[in-house]
Design an enzyme around this catalytic site. Structure first.
Site, PDB file in Angstrom:
ATOM      1  N   HIS A 133       0.867  -1.177   0.000  1.00 38.66           N
ATOM      2  CA  HIS A 133       0.000   0.000   0.000  1.00 38.66           C
ATOM      3  C   HIS A 133       0.908   1.234   0.000  1.00 38.66           C
ATOM      4  O   HIS A 133       2.026   1.177   0.514  1.00 38.66           O
ATOM      5  CB  HIS A 133      -0.826  -0.058   1.287  1.00 38.66           C
ATOM      6  N   ASP A 210       3.088  -4.779   8.043  1.00 39.70           N
ATOM      7  CA  ASP A 210       1.881  -3.971   7.907  1.00 39.70           C
ATOM      8  C   ASP A 210       0.703  -4.937   8.003  1.00 39.70           C
ATOM      9  O   ASP A 210       0.407  -5.666   7.054  1.00 39.70           O
ATOM     10  CB  ASP A 210       1.925  -3.248   6.550  1.00 39.70           C
ATOM     11  N   GLN A 213      -4.533  -5.414   6.854  1.00 45.83           N
ATOM     12  CA  GLN A 213      -5.548  -6.317   6.294  1.00 45.83           C
ATOM     13  C   GLN A 213      -5.574  -7.674   7.001  1.00 45.83           C
ATOM     14  O   GLN A 213      -6.469  -8.474   6.740  1.00 45.83           O
ATOM     15  CB  GLN A 213      -5.302  -6.530   4.789  1.00 45.83           C
ATOM     16  N   LYS A 236     -10.412  -0.926  10.717  1.00 49.75           N
ATOM     17  CA  LYS A 236     -10.591  -2.140   9.896  1.00 49.75           C
ATOM     18  C   LYS A 236     -10.919  -3.357  10.763  1.00 49.75           C
ATOM     19  O   LYS A 236     -11.318  -4.389  10.240  1.00 49.75           O
ATOM     20  CB  LYS A 236      -9.330  -2.410   9.071  1.00 49.75           C
ATOM     21  N   CYS A 374      -4.793   2.402  -3.669  1.00 52.86           N
ATOM     22  CA  CYS A 374      -3.552   2.934  -3.069  1.00 52.86           C
ATOM     23  C   CYS A 374      -2.379   1.983  -3.280  1.00 52.86           C
ATOM     24  O   CYS A 374      -1.512   1.853  -2.397  1.00 52.86           O
ATOM     25  CB  CYS A 374      -3.718   3.258  -1.588  1.00 52.86           C
TER      26      CYS A 374
END
Ligand code: 7TS
Length: 416
Positions: A133, A210, A213, A236, A374
């Site tokens: 991202h 990261d 997700q 999220k 993104c």
């Protein structure tokens, strides 16, 4: 907690009842019952989270870590309880290593800026992947520019999987940090982060994961992964916007300079010299998003009540069903077909622009994201302008998928 999840035996999760916990899923969009398939961008909130935040503002609000009076102590207790919930959520060894940040973007910027200032020198290398991202690209570019270091990129195959032999080649004594996502937001690929961490550690290189997700879909265990940094966003994981978590190993956080200066992050302050507070406060300058922290704590409680095993199983079923059904539509092309995938499906419809498909789906009450998500460098690598992306959460069901499939068929008829 009013979670509509457990049956009489307190064992089987009824995902149909779970939907009733989410007030927004009861509304219409363009006159149709909403089919929300954009949880990858941001997930919806259960009433339990909304109530926790309302209750805080109604009954508990005061600034934290500073008042001697009871109300401020109550607010501080609620705030720090959320830190412990977050600690257990990711199995961090210590509360000191769990920092409140404003989201994944903020977490990565903190590390890129602070670690970069301390450890990046001219000629060094930062290793990221081709499916990051923008928020795991740009902060590293900025840090590299400041230090005179170089950004290197692990390539991917056409299915959207990391080329691990190339990673082996790229990892070297000039590498100062590796930063990769756990799950790709555009493709759904679940990356082999444990293997990446093992290999990087073998030559003493730390790894930032990261987890934006991953945290909504799977159990995160930073100790099992041995991650040096792990970050994710509250919004999220069914919590509020404006809050997130950065886990960092104490040895790194202690060695890194503060990211922001201000109240709460100092031990002593004079005009001549300031000394810094201990962890985690050293990295938490200013009045934090207290309601956000409390909402995130409630969201973690909610997710844990359902359990990651049940969530994972339900979402895999949805993913398999959606993949099978969408593939039956002639002219559809799935983008991202990794063996190991989470509940994200990106696709293109031959001869149609993703935006046009998204617009037709919107009229049918179906919320998907279209565009580059993104991840412009990833789109360029795959040679596509963007995709239509459906991303699921545990509150979705097969009916949602059926409506998506019908909607795509309709878009195809209208656009061809
Ligand atoms: N990293 C990944 C893998 C992401 O998916 C996102 C947001 C971020 C970082 C940034 O998170 P933030 O909460 O700080 O904004 N991804 C998306 C998306 O896929 N659609 O909208 C936001």
């Amino acid at each position: 907690m009013t979670i509509n999840t457990l049956n009489k035996n307190n064992t089987i999760i009824d995902f149909e009842k779970i939907r009733a916990d989410f007030p927004l899923l009861q509304r219409d969009m363009n006159g149709k019952p909403i089919v929300f398939l954009d949880s990858g961008a941001s997930s919806q909130k259960p009433q339990y989270v909304i109530d926790a935040m309302n209750d805080y503002y109604t009954n508990q609000h005061a600034n934290v870590h500073r008042g001697v009076y009871r109300l401020s102590q109550e607010a501080t207790d609620a705030f720090e309880k959320s830190r412990r919930l977050a600690q257990h959520f990711i199995n961090a060894p210590s509360e000191k290593e769990v920092l409140f940040v404003s989201g994944t973007t903020d977490g990565i910027n903190l590390v890129a800026s602070s670690y970069g200032r301390k450890f990046l020198k001219e000629g060094d290398e930062v290793l990221i992947s081709a499916m990051e991202h923008h928020s795991n690209i740009v902060p590293w570019q900025m840090a590299c520019e400041l230090a005179g270091a170089h950004l290197k990129v692990i390539p991917i195959n056409d299915e959207g999987e990391l080329l691990m032999e190339e990673f082996d080649q790229l990892l070297n004594e000039r590498t100062k940090i590796v930063a990769v996502n756990h799950i790709s937001n555009s493709l759904g690929t679940i990356n082999p982060v444990k293997e990446i961490i093992e290999k990087a550690h073998a030559i003493g290189v730390p790894v930032l994961v990261d987890g934006a997700q991953a945290a909504p879909h799977m159990k995160i265990d930073v100790q099992a992964l041995d991650a040096d940094f792990y970050t994710f966003s509250g919004h999220k994981v069914f919590g509020p916007t404006g809050i997130g978590i950065l886990y960092g190993k104490e040895k790194w956080l202690n060695a890194m300079p503060p990211y922001k200066g201000g109240g709460d992050m100092i031990e002593t302050c004079t005009f001549e010299k300031t000394t810094y507070n201990e962890l985690p406060h050293k990295f938490e300058a200013g009045t934090p998003d207290i309601a956000g922290v409390i909402g995130l704590g409630a969201a973690i409680e909610y997710v844990q009540q359902i359990g990651h095993e049940a969530i994972g199983q339900h979402e895999q079923e949805l993913l398999e069903y959606a993949t099978t059904e969408l593939k039956k539509i002639e002219g559809i092309r799935l983008i991202g077909t990794a063996k190991n995938k989470a509940s994200v499906i990106s696709f293109l419809l031959d001869g149609s622009h993703p935006y046009d498909v998204g617009t037709i789906l919107d009229k049918l009450g179906i919320a998907v994201r279209t565009g580059h998500h993104c991840t412009q460098p990833l789109m360029k690598r795959l040679g596509v302008p963007g995709t239509i992306r459906a991303s699921f959460a545990f509150y979705n069901n097969k009916e949602d998928i059926d409506k998506l499939v019908e909607g795509v068929k309709r878009a195809k008829r209208m656009l061809s």
